[in-house]
Design a protein around this motif. Structure first.
Motif, short mmCIF file in Angstrom:
data_model
loop_
_atom_site.label_atom_id
_atom_site.label_comp_id
_atom_site.label_asym_id
_atom_site.label_seq_id
_atom_site.Cartn_x
_atom_site.Cartn_y
_atom_site.Cartn_z
N LYS A 40 0.84 -1.21 0.00
CA LYS A 40 0.00 0.00 0.00
C LYS A 40 0.87 1.25 0.00
O LYS A 40 1.86 1.34 0.73
N TRP A 41 0.47 2.22 -0.80
CA TRP A 41 1.07 3.56 -0.82
C TRP A 41 0.06 4.46 -0.13
O TRP A 41 -0.99 4.77 -0.68
N GLY A 42 0.35 4.84 1.10
CA GLY A 42 -0.60 5.62 1.88
C GLY A 42 -0.20 7.08 1.96
O GLY A 42 0.90 7.40 2.39
N VAL A 43 -1.08 7.96 1.51
CA VAL A 43 -0.86 9.41 1.60
C VAL A 43 -1.90 9.94 2.57
O VAL A 43 -3.10 9.79 2.35
N THR A 108 3.27 0.47 3.10
CA THR A 108 2.93 -0.67 3.95
C THR A 108 3.02 -1.96 3.13
O THR A 108 2.52 -2.02 2.02
N VAL A 109 3.66 -2.95 3.73
CA VAL A 109 3.75 -4.28 3.13
C VAL A 109 3.14 -5.25 4.15
O VAL A 109 3.53 -5.23 5.32
N ARG A 110 2.15 -6.06 3.71
CA ARG A 110 1.53 -7.06 4.59
C ARG A 110 1.62 -8.41 3.92
O ARG A 110 1.49 -8.52 2.71
N TRP A 111 1.78 -9.41 4.74
CA TRP A 111 1.80 -10.78 4.20
C TRP A 111 1.26 -11.75 5.21
O TRP A 111 1.40 -11.53 6.40
#
Length: 120
Positions: A40-43, A108-111
């Protein structure tokens, strides 16, 4: 161009899926489809905050500050990310929330990428 290659801009593409660039929710056959990881690219404008805590998380997460000042709340602990490149990792089962103290951009990186979770 090969169907196995996608070229884009995180700021532009992120708007289509509430910031999410890669994960199970992208169409099959799209190189951004993954059952293994979500990105995710969160702004976030100043004062932006998660509406409620994420509880019962089934994934591990890495959040990296690109710019701004961003606070991640974890059980019994707040983590302030204030320098570009600051990051925090939390594992499965760790509840969390967040708050943008300044205008912030975070990656954000989730796995793994878990179907059934809301994109958000």
């Amino acid at each position: 161009m090969s169907d196995a290659v996608y070229v884009g801009n995180a700021g532009v593409d992120a708007a289509a899926d509430r910031g999410w660039l890669l994960g199970h929710f992208k169409p099959l056959g799209d190189p951004r489809h993954s059952d293994d990881v979500e990105i995710k690219w969160g702004v976030h404008p100043p004062g932006d905050e998660r509406g409620e805590w994420v509880k019962g998380e089934e994934r591990t997460a890495l959040l990296v500050l690109i710019s701004g000042r961003f606070r991640v709340e974890l059980p019994g602990r707040g983590v302030l990310l204030s320098e570009p490149g600051d990051y925090v990792v939390w594992g499965k089962g760790v509840d969390h929330s967040w708050y943008a103290e300044e205008a912030s951009t975070v990656l954000t990186v989730r796995w793994p990428s878990v179907p059934g979770y809301r994109i958000g």
